[in-house]
Motif scaffolding. Structure first.
Motif, short mmCIF file in Angstrom:
data_model
loop_
_atom_site.label_atom_id
_atom_site.label_comp_id
_atom_site.label_asym_id
_atom_site.label_seq_id
_atom_site.Cartn_x
_atom_site.Cartn_y
_atom_site.Cartn_z
N LEU A 195 1.37 14.83 3.06
CA LEU A 195 0.38 14.41 4.05
C LEU A 195 -0.72 13.58 3.40
O LEU A 195 -1.16 12.57 3.95
N VAL A 196 -1.14 13.98 2.20
CA VAL A 196 -2.15 13.21 1.47
C VAL A 196 -1.60 11.83 1.12
O VAL A 196 -2.32 10.83 1.24
N MET A 197 -0.35 11.75 0.71
CA MET A 197 0.25 10.46 0.37
C MET A 197 0.30 9.54 1.59
O MET A 197 -0.03 8.35 1.50
N ILE A 198 0.71 10.09 2.74
CA ILE A 198 0.78 9.29 3.96
C ILE A 198 -0.61 8.80 4.36
O ILE A 198 -0.79 7.63 4.71
N THR A 199 -1.59 9.69 4.29
CA THR A 199 -2.95 9.32 4.66
C THR A 199 -3.51 8.27 3.70
O THR A 199 -4.17 7.32 4.14
N ALA A 200 -3.26 8.43 2.42
CA ALA A 200 -3.77 7.45 1.44
C ALA A 200 -3.15 6.08 1.69
O ALA A 200 -3.85 5.06 1.62
N LEU A 201 -1.87 6.03 1.99
CA LEU A 201 -1.24 4.74 2.24
C LEU A 201 -1.75 4.10 3.53
O LEU A 201 -1.78 2.89 3.65
N ALA A 202 -2.17 4.92 4.48
CA ALA A 202 -2.69 4.38 5.73
C ALA A 202 -4.03 3.69 5.52
O ALA A 202 -4.35 2.73 6.23
N PHE A 203 -4.81 4.15 4.55
CA PHE A 203 -6.14 3.60 4.35
C PHE A 203 -6.21 2.55 3.24
O PHE A 203 -7.22 1.87 3.11
N VAL A 204 -5.16 2.42 2.44
CA VAL A 204 -5.14 1.41 1.39
C VAL A 204 -4.66 0.11 2.00
O VAL A 204 -3.61 0.07 2.65
N LYS A 205 -5.40 -0.95 1.78
CA LYS A 205 -5.04 -2.24 2.36
C LYS A 205 -3.87 -2.85 1.59
O LYS A 205 -3.76 -2.71 0.38
N LYS A 206 -3.01 -3.55 2.33
CA LYS A 206 -1.94 -4.29 1.69
C LYS A 206 -2.52 -5.53 1.04
O LYS A 206 -3.46 -6.13 1.53
N LYS A 207 -1.92 -5.94 -0.07
CA LYS A 207 -2.38 -7.15 -0.74
C LYS A 207 -1.60 -8.35 -0.27
O LYS A 207 -0.51 -8.29 0.13
#
Length: 50
Positions: free
Chosen positions: A38-50
């Motif tokens: 769940l932490v991994m999914i949440t972190a990827l949701a908030f990290v912007k794509k380059k």
């Protein structure tokens, strides 16, 4: 790489409840892994794509 991490996160997220449903040994460890997923999914949701 992003998709692979997302698939791993979803797999971990689903592993905990499935282990509880099927009464597997060490199901609490699977629930901890589920929290990490769940932490991994949440972190990827908030990290912007380059």
């Amino acid at each position: 790489m992003r998709k692979a991490i997302m698939i791993l996160g979803i797999g971990l997220f689903l592993a905990g409840p499935i282990a509880k449903i099927y009464h597997l040994d060490h199901a609490n460890n699977y629930m901890i892994a589920s929290g990490l997923g769940l932490v991994m999914i949440t972190a990827l949701a908030f990290v912007k794509k380059k």
